[in-house]
Design a protein around this motif. Structure first.
Motif, short mmCIF file in Angstrom:
data_model
loop_
_atom_site.label_atom_id
_atom_site.label_comp_id
_atom_site.label_asym_id
_atom_site.label_seq_id
_atom_site.Cartn_x
_atom_site.Cartn_y
_atom_site.Cartn_z
N VAL A 171 0.83 -1.18 0.06
CA VAL A 171 -0.15 0.20 0.00
C VAL A 171 0.95 1.23 -0.06
O VAL A 171 0.54 1.92 -0.70
CB VAL A 171 -0.98 0.05 1.32
N ASN A 172 1.89 1.19 0.75
CA ASN A 172 3.04 2.50 0.80
C ASN A 172 3.41 2.73 -0.85
O ASN A 172 3.06 3.93 -1.15
CB ASN A 172 4.52 2.04 1.27
N ALA A 173 3.73 1.61 -1.39
CA ALA A 173 4.11 1.96 -3.18
C ALA A 173 2.82 2.65 -3.71
O ALA A 173 3.26 3.29 -4.43
CB ALA A 173 4.47 0.66 -3.35
N VAL A 174 1.72 1.97 -3.41
CA VAL A 174 0.53 2.24 -4.35
C VAL A 174 0.43 3.75 -3.92
O VAL A 174 -0.01 4.58 -4.75
CB VAL A 174 -0.78 1.50 -4.24
N VAL A 175 0.45 4.13 -2.74
CA VAL A 175 0.13 5.67 -2.39
C VAL A 175 1.05 6.62 -2.96
O VAL A 175 0.79 7.54 -3.48
CB VAL A 175 0.06 5.72 -0.74
N ILE A 176 2.24 5.99 -2.92
CA ILE A 176 3.62 7.09 -3.50
C ILE A 176 3.41 7.21 -4.88
O ILE A 176 3.64 8.16 -5.45
CB ILE A 176 4.87 6.66 -3.15
N SER A 199 13.37 10.19 0.71
CA SER A 199 12.25 9.88 0.99
C SER A 199 11.10 9.19 0.16
O SER A 199 10.50 8.38 0.65
CB SER A 199 11.23 11.34 1.27
N PHE A 200 11.37 9.15 -0.98
CA PHE A 200 10.57 8.46 -2.10
C PHE A 200 11.10 6.90 -1.78
O PHE A 200 10.26 5.83 -1.92
CB PHE A 200 10.82 8.81 -3.24
N GLY A 201 12.31 6.60 -1.64
CA GLY A 201 12.94 5.57 -1.64
C GLY A 201 12.31 4.74 -0.20
O GLY A 201 12.00 3.49 -0.23
N THR A 202 12.31 5.48 1.04
CA THR A 202 11.77 5.17 2.15
C THR A 202 10.14 4.81 2.10
O THR A 202 9.98 3.84 2.66
CB THR A 202 12.00 6.13 3.38
N ALA A 203 9.62 5.63 1.57
CA ALA A 203 7.94 5.72 1.73
C ALA A 203 7.72 4.79 0.68
O ALA A 203 6.48 4.06 0.96
CB ALA A 203 7.53 7.00 1.71
N GLY A 204 8.18 4.83 -0.40
CA GLY A 204 7.56 4.01 -1.52
C GLY A 204 8.33 2.69 -1.93
O GLY A 204 7.83 2.26 -3.24
N HIS A 205 9.39 2.62 -1.34
CA HIS A 205 10.12 1.36 -1.83
C HIS A 205 10.52 1.35 -3.41
O HIS A 205 11.05 2.51 -3.78
CB HIS A 205 9.35 -0.01 -1.45
N THR A 206 10.47 0.15 -3.87
CA THR A 206 10.95 0.03 -5.52
C THR A 206 10.04 0.90 -6.28
O THR A 206 10.78 1.64 -7.26
CB THR A 206 10.85 -1.48 -5.86
#
Lengths: 248, 135
Positions: A171-176, A199-206
């Motif tokens: 869900v993190n990835a979908v939100v980002i 911050s994008f790598g932390t919150a949204g991973h790959t």
């Protein structure tokens, strides 16, 4: 004949099939909700629920059968997570130049975020297992799941916490992916390319990294670096944090 | 100095060997650490990642010996996440009770993570007195 359901062939096929459907949908309709991974997850769960009512078996039993094959594919997250050493090595110039800033930003940033996430979980009245599952979500799946499982105490409860964490990471990835561009605008993140990438790598991973690459090369490189470093930091501080908060 | 000429990729079997060898060592270390510090799990792939990075920096492993397989694996990472996503089917009872709350907390947490890291980075940059607009 239905015994094919408990062979690895079934789980392997289902995993690839639902992801493929997700990819086709996403190609046709590039809207965030059709993220191949998200569609794959939702479709896979619905197929298992559908089968369970068709065969009059509990969903948990069908999941156990799926898992036989699913675990084959899941295992490859080990080498795939390790493979991130290669992009990290290729951008070691950036790591060397900014290591202090990368490490401090992620360490302090994650510590603040952990307190806030803990407070928010309490405010929403989440159970202990769900609260534990929320803590390691900054790390990528292969790192977050074992941490989540151990903090929750392993066994059945550990598996439950890990599956909630798995969902959180997706869900993190979908939100980002969905809100990334707007978030940059609203919070004026583009004035600091390094911070944006981290911050994008932390919150949204790959997927966050892919989004950061769209913004710029430095942003993209920083996002993949942060995915690696945050895994290490999550591993260092989340168990300690859980102990301090009396969750462990 | 970076070597400009493109080296030929190592045979697939060699790449598999390097990956499985590092993962095995990482797994042994992970088990060892869990015996000493049971409450502090250090997942195998995390150790593997560090070992592979060290191996590349020290020159024990050459880039062309791992690059091909790494690129393929990273390209497939979305697929590899699917089984962990479907694992939610095993916690449907917990999810039915708290699902909406959990999803709400995750969405807020995503923004919290994003902003706390981004703003800390800006603060660190300000403190160290140099914001790099262009690198």
């Amino acid at each position: 004949m239905l015994s094919f359901l408990s062979t690895p062939f079934w789980g392997i096929f289902l995993t690839i099939f639902v992801y493929w459907i997700g990819q086709q949908l996403f190609k046709k309709y590039p809207i965030f909700i059709f993220q191949p991974l998200f569609i794959g997850m939702v479709l896979g769960i619905f197929i298992l629920i559908g089968l369970s009512s068709l065969l009059r078996q509990p969903t948990a039993a069908l999941y156990q059968q799926y898992k036989v094959g699913g675990d084959f594919i899941f295992w490859f997250l080990n080498p795939a997570t390790m493979a991130f050493a290669v992009p990290l090595y290729k951008r070691r110039d950036l790591v060397k130049r900014y290591w202090l800033r990368i490490f401090t930003s992620l360490f302090v940033g994650l510590t603040i975020a952990l307190f806030l996430i803990f407070i928010i979980s309490r405010l929403f009245g989440l159970s202990k297992i769900a609260t534990i599952a929320m803590l390691p979500q900054a790390a990528t799946t292969a790192i977050a799941l074992p941490i989540s499982s151990v903090i929750a105490g392993g066994g059945q409860v550990g598996t439950m916490a890990a599956s909630i964490t798995a969902m959180a990471v997706i869900v993190n990835a979908v939100v980002i992916y969905a809100l990334g561009t707007q978030l940059i605008k609203w919070f004026k993140l583009d004035k600091d390319p390094i911070g944006l990438g981290l911050s994008f790598g932390t919150a949204g991973h790959t997927i966050g990294s892919a989004k950061a690459i769209e913004v710029g090369e430095v942003e993209g490189a920083m996002a993949s670096i942060s995915m690696v470093v945050i895994g290490l930091i999550v591993d260092l501080i989340v168990p300690t944090f859980a102990k301090l908060m009396g969750l462990m | 100095m970076e070597n400009k000429k493109k080296e030929k990729a190592a045979p697939l079997l060699t790449q598999f060997l390097i990956f499985s060898c590092i993962l095995l060592i990482a797994n042994i270390l992970s088990i060892g650490i869990s015996l000493v510090l049971p409450g502090f799990p250090v997942p195998t792939p995390l150790i593997g990642l560090m070992l592979l990075f060290i191996a590349l920096v020290s020159g024990v492993v050459k880039l062309e010996q791992v690059e091909g397989l790494s690129t393929s694996l990273i390209g497939l990472i979305g697929l590899l996440f699917v089984p962990s996503g479907i694992s939610l089917a095993s916690s449907l009872t917990l999810f039915k009770q708290e699902g909406i709350k959990i999803v709400a907390v995750v969405i807020i947490s995503t923004v919290v993570l994003l902003l706390s890291v981004a703003y800390t980075s800006q603060l660190v940059a300000k403190i160290s007195g140099k914001i790099h607009h262009k690198l």
